[in-house]
Design a protein around this motif. Sequence first.
Motif, mmCIF file in Angstrom:
data_model
loop_
_atom_site.group_PDB
_atom_site.id
_atom_site.type_symbol
_atom_site.label_atom_id
_atom_site.label_comp_id
_atom_site.label_asym_id
_atom_site.label_seq_id
_atom_site.Cartn_x
_atom_site.Cartn_y
_atom_site.Cartn_z
ATOM 1 N N ASP A 7 0.833 -1.210 0.000
ATOM 2 C CA ASP A 7 0.000 0.000 0.000
ATOM 3 C C ASP A 7 0.865 1.257 0.000
ATOM 4 O OD1 ASP A 7 -2.338 -1.424 -0.083
ATOM 5 O OD2 ASP A 7 -2.501 -1.579 2.100
ATOM 6 N N ASN A 8 1.990 1.189 0.715
ATOM 7 C CA ASN A 8 2.909 2.334 0.723
ATOM 8 C C ASN A 8 3.517 2.570 -0.656
ATOM 9 O OD1 ASN A 8 2.480 2.891 3.375
ATOM 10 N ND2 ASN A 8 4.335 1.858 4.122
ATOM 11 N N ILE A 9 3.827 1.477 -1.356
ATOM 12 C CA ILE A 9 4.384 1.606 -2.711
ATOM 13 C C ILE A 9 3.364 2.283 -3.628
ATOM 14 C CG2 ILE A 9 5.121 0.310 -4.757
ATOM 15 C CD1 ILE A 9 6.443 -1.693 -2.880
ATOM 16 N N ALA A 11 0.849 4.167 -2.779
ATOM 17 C CA ALA A 11 0.654 5.564 -2.363
ATOM 18 C C ALA A 11 1.799 6.440 -2.867
ATOM 19 C CB ALA A 11 0.542 5.643 -0.838
ATOM 20 N N ALA A 12 3.018 5.926 -2.791
ATOM 21 C CA ALA A 12 4.175 6.706 -3.250
ATOM 22 C C ALA A 12 4.072 6.991 -4.751
ATOM 23 C CB ALA A 12 5.473 5.959 -2.931
ATOM 24 N N ILE A 13 3.685 5.975 -5.528
ATOM 25 C CA ILE A 13 3.560 6.181 -6.981
ATOM 26 C C ILE A 13 2.450 7.200 -7.257
ATOM 27 C CG2 ILE A 13 2.986 5.089 -9.205
ATOM 28 C CD1 ILE A 13 4.273 2.504 -8.121
ATOM 29 N N ARG A 14 1.312 7.021 -6.560
ATOM 30 C CA ARG A 14 0.170 7.930 -6.799
ATOM 31 C C ARG A 14 0.515 9.371 -6.432
ATOM 32 N NH1 ARG A 14 -4.443 4.167 -5.534
ATOM 33 N NH2 ARG A 14 -4.956 3.415 -7.646
ATOM 34 N N SER A 15 1.378 9.556 -5.439
ATOM 35 C CA SER A 15 1.705 10.917 -5.006
ATOM 36 C C SER A 15 2.544 11.659 -6.047
ATOM 37 C CB SER A 15 2.456 10.878 -3.662
ATOM 38 O OG SER A 15 3.798 10.470 -3.870
ATOM 39 N N ALA A 299 9.755 10.489 -3.064
ATOM 40 C CA ALA A 299 8.576 9.789 -2.527
ATOM 41 C C ALA A 299 8.945 8.408 -1.963
ATOM 42 C CB ALA A 299 7.518 9.641 -3.610
ATOM 43 N N PHE A 300 9.973 7.793 -2.522
ATOM 44 C CA PHE A 300 10.325 6.439 -2.073
ATOM 45 C C PHE A 300 11.344 6.438 -0.933
ATOM 46 C CE2 PHE A 300 8.104 4.970 -5.828
ATOM 47 C CZ PHE A 300 7.509 3.802 -5.339
ATOM 48 N N ARG A 301 11.828 7.618 -0.538
ATOM 49 C CA ARG A 301 12.798 7.692 0.558
ATOM 50 C C ARG A 301 12.228 7.071 1.832
ATOM 51 N NH1 ARG A 301 15.260 13.460 -0.192
ATOM 52 N NH2 ARG A 301 15.937 12.721 -2.217
ATOM 53 N N ASN A 302 10.934 7.222 2.022
ATOM 54 C CA ASN A 302 10.328 6.747 3.271
ATOM 55 C C ASN A 302 9.568 5.439 3.123
ATOM 56 O OD1 ASN A 302 11.257 9.078 4.606
ATOM 57 N ND2 ASN A 302 9.553 10.224 3.716
ATOM 58 N N VAL A 303 9.775 4.737 2.008
ATOM 59 C CA VAL A 303 9.106 3.441 1.830
ATOM 60 C C VAL A 303 10.114 2.335 2.133
ATOM 61 C CG1 VAL A 303 7.822 1.966 0.234
ATOM 62 C CG2 VAL A 303 7.618 4.460 0.070
ATOM 63 N N ASP A 304 9.805 1.521 3.120
ATOM 64 C CA ASP A 304 10.733 0.472 3.537
ATOM 65 C C ASP A 304 10.777 -0.680 2.535
ATOM 66 O OD1 ASP A 304 11.369 1.804 5.813
ATOM 67 O OD2 ASP A 304 9.908 0.744 7.079
#
Length: 391
Positions: A7-9, A11-15, A299-304
Amino acid sequence: MSTPDIDNIIAAIRSVIHQKKEGPVSLHEPCFEGNERAYVKDCIDSTWVSYVGKYVDRFEDMLAGFTGVKKAVAVVNGTAALQIALQLAGVKANDEVLVPALTFVATANATAHCGAVPHFVDSEEKTLGMDPDKLKNYLKEIANLNDNGCTNKKTGRRIKAVIPMHTFGHPADLDPLTEVCREYKMEMIEDAAESLGSFYKGKHTGNWGKLSILSFNGNKTITTGGGGAIITNDEALAKLAKHLTSTAKIPHRWEYRHDYIGYNYRMPNINAALGCAQMEQLTGFLNKKRNLAERYSRAFRNVDGVKFFTEPPHAKSNYWLNCLLLDKADAEQRNKILEKTNDAGIMTRPVWTLLNKLNMFRDCPRMDLSCAEDLEVRIINIPSSASLTKS
Ligand SMILES: *Cc1c(COP(=O)(O)O)cnc(C)c1O
């Protein structure tokens, strides 16, 4: 290392992406907002749609101007360009050509079209391209150097050429690769199909190979519908490339006389017309693509569990296809991400199946491919069209 939260991935793409139209977001789509219609109409109105016309010359000049090579020869597609480039570099039937295992199938197909045998080389994570140190160590072990050049001790075949490929537009480490080629008397041909607009140490990719090639397929940075080009700093080879790809006809007012078994690989004028209009917009496309990549990177800096792949040191990449690298080589996890993102209307794709795994190349020689095998299950391509950039 942690497992990425899908879900984080998403969200990051959508942002990051901004799509004007409805429907799923594609991986890479062309953008025709310049003179495409006017130039194609001009071809139709003048009847010069085929092999004669002003747009082919103009497109070739624009390509040479942009990449800084002396000459460009426009042809029907990148695969044909690569086949002719290899032949002109002296690759003959039963030679071996060093090719990355991690590349689009065209690199090995063009080699096979020359009657030569692809010999698969490992990649490095820093560039996603050929690993120069590993290649050098491998050649120390398997190559014999003599007056004829370099021979594979195990197969007895000559190793004539090396084809570095600039994966997703990220330049391979060309200086050490050039050094290996020099030491082992092999020719370099750059497969720059994906790297129009990518620079290595300030100079455009395609300037290191004896000849190099570009592709203008529909999914590349610019498109001519289908198309490709041979680019080279050797004017005599460029002349021969033009001759060979246009049926090797000796110029004459009416006689049909040919002096080689030539190819009908010329780019038609109507495709070149599209190409000219696209080249006029190339700088704009590149700015938008770099902007998109920068915003993905943030955007992906904070996606683990996953990192956004950024250009290698010494390179300025075109970011043709953006890519994520999973921390863990876990095919099951990767497939889950592919499934959920595609379900969510975001087109994502895995990287190519390693070429040594394809039936027709299964028995080809290869070195240890552990890095390519690792990357194969860690790479996920995400939407990359220039038009996705918020203005
Ligand atoms: C696109 C591409 C080619 C050439 O493809 P064509 O469809 O024949 O123009 C060659 N090598 C690589 C790595 C490519 O991505």
